[in-house]
Design a protein around this motif. Structure first.
Motif, PDB file in Angstrom:
ATOM      1  N   MET A  21     -80.870 -66.913  88.205  1.00  0.00           N
ATOM      2  CA  MET A  21     -79.874 -66.195  87.402  1.00  0.00           C
ATOM      3  C   MET A  21     -78.717 -65.694  88.260  1.00  0.00           C
ATOM      4  O   MET A  21     -77.571 -65.688  87.820  1.00  0.00           O
ATOM      5  N   GLN A  22     -79.032 -65.295  89.479  1.00  0.00           N
ATOM      6  CA  GLN A  22     -77.950 -64.848  90.369  1.00  0.00           C
ATOM      7  C   GLN A  22     -76.999 -66.003  90.676  1.00  0.00           C
ATOM      8  O   GLN A  22     -75.785 -65.817  90.709  1.00  0.00           O
ATOM      9  N   GLU A  23     -77.580 -67.192  90.889  1.00  0.00           N
ATOM     10  CA  GLU A  23     -76.746 -68.372  91.146  1.00  0.00           C
ATOM     11  C   GLU A  23     -75.807 -68.641  89.980  1.00  0.00           C
ATOM     12  O   GLU A  23     -74.606 -68.844  90.153  1.00  0.00           O
ATOM     13  N   THR A  24     -76.393 -68.644  88.771  1.00  0.00           N
ATOM     14  CA  THR A  24     -75.599 -68.901  87.557  1.00  0.00           C
ATOM     15  C   THR A  24     -74.510 -67.841  87.397  1.00  0.00           C
ATOM     16  O   THR A  24     -73.376 -68.147  87.031  1.00  0.00           O
ATOM     17  N   THR A  25     -74.887 -66.597  87.687  1.00  0.00           N
ATOM     18  CA  THR A  25     -73.939 -65.496  87.518  1.00  0.00           C
ATOM     19  C   THR A  25     -72.795 -65.619  88.527  1.00  0.00           C
ATOM     20  O   THR A  25     -71.629 -65.401  88.180  1.00  0.00           O
ATOM     21  N   LYS A  26     -73.138 -65.990  89.768  1.00  0.00           N
ATOM     22  CA  LYS A  26     -72.090 -66.162  90.789  1.00  0.00           C
ATOM     23  C   LYS A  26     -71.142 -67.304  90.411  1.00  0.00           C
ATOM     24  O   LYS A  26     -69.931 -67.203  90.593  1.00  0.00           O
ATOM     25  N   GLU A  27     -71.727 -68.378  89.875  1.00  0.00           N
ATOM     26  CA  GLU A  27     -70.891 -69.512  89.423  1.00  0.00           C
ATOM     27  C   GLU A  27     -69.927 -69.062  88.335  1.00  0.00           C
ATOM     28  O   GLU A  27     -68.742 -69.397  88.349  1.00  0.00           O
ATOM     29  N   ALA A  28     -70.460 -68.276  87.389  1.00  0.00           N
ATOM     30  CA  ALA A  28     -69.617 -67.773  86.286  1.00  0.00           C
ATOM     31  C   ALA A  28     -68.509 -66.877  86.839  1.00  0.00           C
ATOM     32  O   ALA A  28     -67.356 -66.953  86.407  1.00  0.00           O
ATOM     33  N   LEU A  29     -68.883 -66.074  87.814  1.00  0.00           N
ATOM     34  CA  LEU A  29     -67.942 -65.117  88.412  1.00  0.00           C
ATOM     35  C   LEU A  29     -66.790 -65.847  89.111  1.00  0.00           C
ATOM     36  O   LEU A  29     -65.628 -65.450  89.011  1.00  0.00           O
ATOM     37  N   ASN A  30     -67.128 -66.939  89.806  1.00  0.00           N
ATOM     38  CA  ASN A  30     -66.109 -67.717  90.522  1.00  0.00           C
ATOM     39  C   ASN A  30     -65.060 -68.328  89.604  1.00  0.00           C
ATOM     40  O   ASN A  30     -63.950 -68.626  90.027  1.00  0.00           O
ATOM     41  N   LYS A  31     -65.452 -68.540  88.357  1.00  0.00           N
ATOM     42  CA  LYS A  31     -64.528 -69.176  87.406  1.00  0.00           C
ATOM     43  C   LYS A  31     -63.609 -68.153  86.728  1.00  0.00           C
ATOM     44  O   LYS A  31     -62.701 -68.519  85.994  1.00  0.00           O
ATOM     45  N   LEU A  32     -63.906 -66.881  86.943  1.00  0.00           N
ATOM     46  CA  LEU A  32     -63.132 -65.845  86.233  1.00  0.00           C
ATOM     47  C   LEU A  32     -62.042 -65.242  87.115  1.00  0.00           C
ATOM     48  O   LEU A  32     -62.227 -65.100  88.326  1.00  0.00           O
ATOM     49  N   PRO A  33     -60.907 -64.894  86.506  1.00  0.00           N
ATOM     50  CA  PRO A  33     -59.825 -64.309  87.308  1.00  0.00           C
ATOM     51  C   PRO A  33     -60.190 -62.922  87.805  1.00  0.00           C
ATOM     52  O   PRO A  33     -60.835 -62.149  87.089  1.00  0.00           O
ATOM     53  N   LYS A  34     -59.808 -62.624  89.055  1.00  0.00           N
ATOM     54  CA  LYS A  34     -60.098 -61.281  89.550  1.00  0.00           C
ATOM     55  C   LYS A  34     -58.801 -60.490  89.708  1.00  0.00           C
ATOM     56  O   LYS A  34     -57.712 -61.062  89.807  1.00  0.00           O
ATOM     57  N   GLY A  35     -58.938 -59.183  89.741  1.00  0.00           N
ATOM     58  CA  GLY A  35     -57.768 -58.330  89.903  1.00  0.00           C
ATOM     59  C   GLY A  35     -57.286 -57.754  88.586  1.00  0.00           C
ATOM     60  O   GLY A  35     -58.054 -57.640  87.630  1.00  0.00           O
ATOM     61  N   SER A  36     -56.001 -57.416  88.574  1.00  0.00           N
ATOM     62  CA  SER A  36     -55.433 -56.843  87.347  1.00  0.00           C
ATOM     63  C   SER A  36     -54.041 -57.409  87.109  1.00  0.00           C
ATOM     64  O   SER A  36     -53.411 -57.946  88.027  1.00  0.00           O
TER      65      SER A  36
END
Lengths: 103, 228
Positions: A21-36
């Motif tokens: 689940m951590q792997e999947t979550t990290k993958e999802a996180l990498n695809k999302l924009p960070k910051g504001s």
């Protein structure tokens, strides 16, 4: 700890599940924009930038002007908060499992 | 889960099959999640931890129309029964490993505390939002060559999301959301399950959709991939 017990085996499975689940979550996180999203007004026109940190530097990435639909980026930023929170919970859970399994 | 637990579970379903009630029950909860590994047929899939409870949904309490002495059968397998003094519902326990319970779908105003399953001679507790599970069933062939009925993974995640706001203690909400998050990528790999998820969602009431959407906001999986 007796590795043959039901609890040990179940916790081992849970440990593997948590890692998956951590792997999947990290993958999802990498695809999302960070910051504001930051807006800058120049010559009466508004320009939008995605402001975030990378290797200690502040990056301002141009994402559009007043005609640009920023809905998907806003949605992505909101999702990033949720997904980051979920990753934290998974890491906390992993710690507890590791403490139990003594690994 | 241990081989011992799986063996006991398999013995229960074999007994249900011999007694003619296997086709009248739906395994929900963690044993449904256990069964999904044989449905998804993906080596990476690991069923979740909580396996002590065997929750059995009884969709039609009028079936079958003959008596079955399930209490004696379970007793012979080492289960002892306990009846709730107030509700009159029956649970079956085996050592500290299993807690078996029959559940039914609560209908109407929901004032009824328990429901009589005449053929089994026992009372079961009624729960709301069980219809989604009972109406979307798949059959899964287990390694002991016996098929059991479980809710489709799409139905299970939908139901978990709908009831998430009422789960107590609060930790259970996170646990359920993790469980949904774990299942959704496997659902995504199956065209049939993705379609099922869309259909189940489309048939929800406005209120159920609102609960679903609210809970889905807390998932890692972006539900918009399934339900635009």
């Amino acid at each position: 700890m007796d590795k043959k017990t039901m609890v040990y085996q179940s916790m081992m499975d849970e440990y593997k599940r948590n890692n998956q689940m951590q792997e999947t979550t990290k993958e999802a996180l990498n695809k999302l924009p960070k910051g504001s999203i930051q807006s800058v007004v120049r010559s009466g026109r508004t320009y939008y930038y995605l402001k975030y940190r990378e290797n200690g530097k502040v990056i301002m990435k141009y994402i559009g002007n007043e005609k640009t639909d920023l809905q998907s980026i806003r949605y992505g930023i909101e999702r990033r908060k949720t997904v980051s929170e979920n990753l934290k919970k998974l890491k906390k859970e992993e710690k507890e499992i590791r403490r139990f399994l003594k690994i | 889960m241990t081989n011992e637990q799986i063996k006991t579970f398999e013995r229960i379903i074999e007994m249900f099959s011999n007694q003619g009630i296997l086709n009248h029950v739906v395994f929900i909860g963690s044993w449904a999640i256990y069964a999904y590994q044989f449905y998804f047929q993906d080596d990476k899939y690991i069923p979740e931890f909580k396996t002590r409870d065997i929750d059995i949904l009884y969709p039609n309490i009028r079936k079958p129309n003959h008596k079955i002495d399930i209490k004696t059968e379970l007793f012979n397998m080492g289960f002892y029964q306990q009846t709730d003094r107030l509700k009159g519902t029956t649970k079956f326990f085996k050592d500290t490993d299993f807690e078996l319970e029959f559940l039914v779908q609560e209908k109407g105003s929901g004032e009824c505390e328990s429901y009589q399953i005449a053929s089994l001679g026992l009372k079961a507790e009624g729960f709301r939002n069980m219809g989604i599970l009972a109406e979307n069933i798949i059959s899964v062939l287990l390694p002991n060559e016996v098929s059991i009925q479980v809710p489709s993974p799409a139905a299970l995640v939908t139901q978990k999301l709908i009831i998430n706001h009422e789960r107590l203690p609060l930790e259970k909400r996170d646990k359920d959301l993790f469980s949904v998050d774990y299942l959704l990528p496997y659902i995504e790999k199956s065209e049939r399950e993705m379609q099922s998820l869309k259909n189940v969602y489309a048939n929800l009431t406005k209120k159920q959709k609102a609960y679903f959407d609210e809970a889905a906001k807390n998932l890692t999986y972006d539900i918009r991939k399934a339900i635009p």
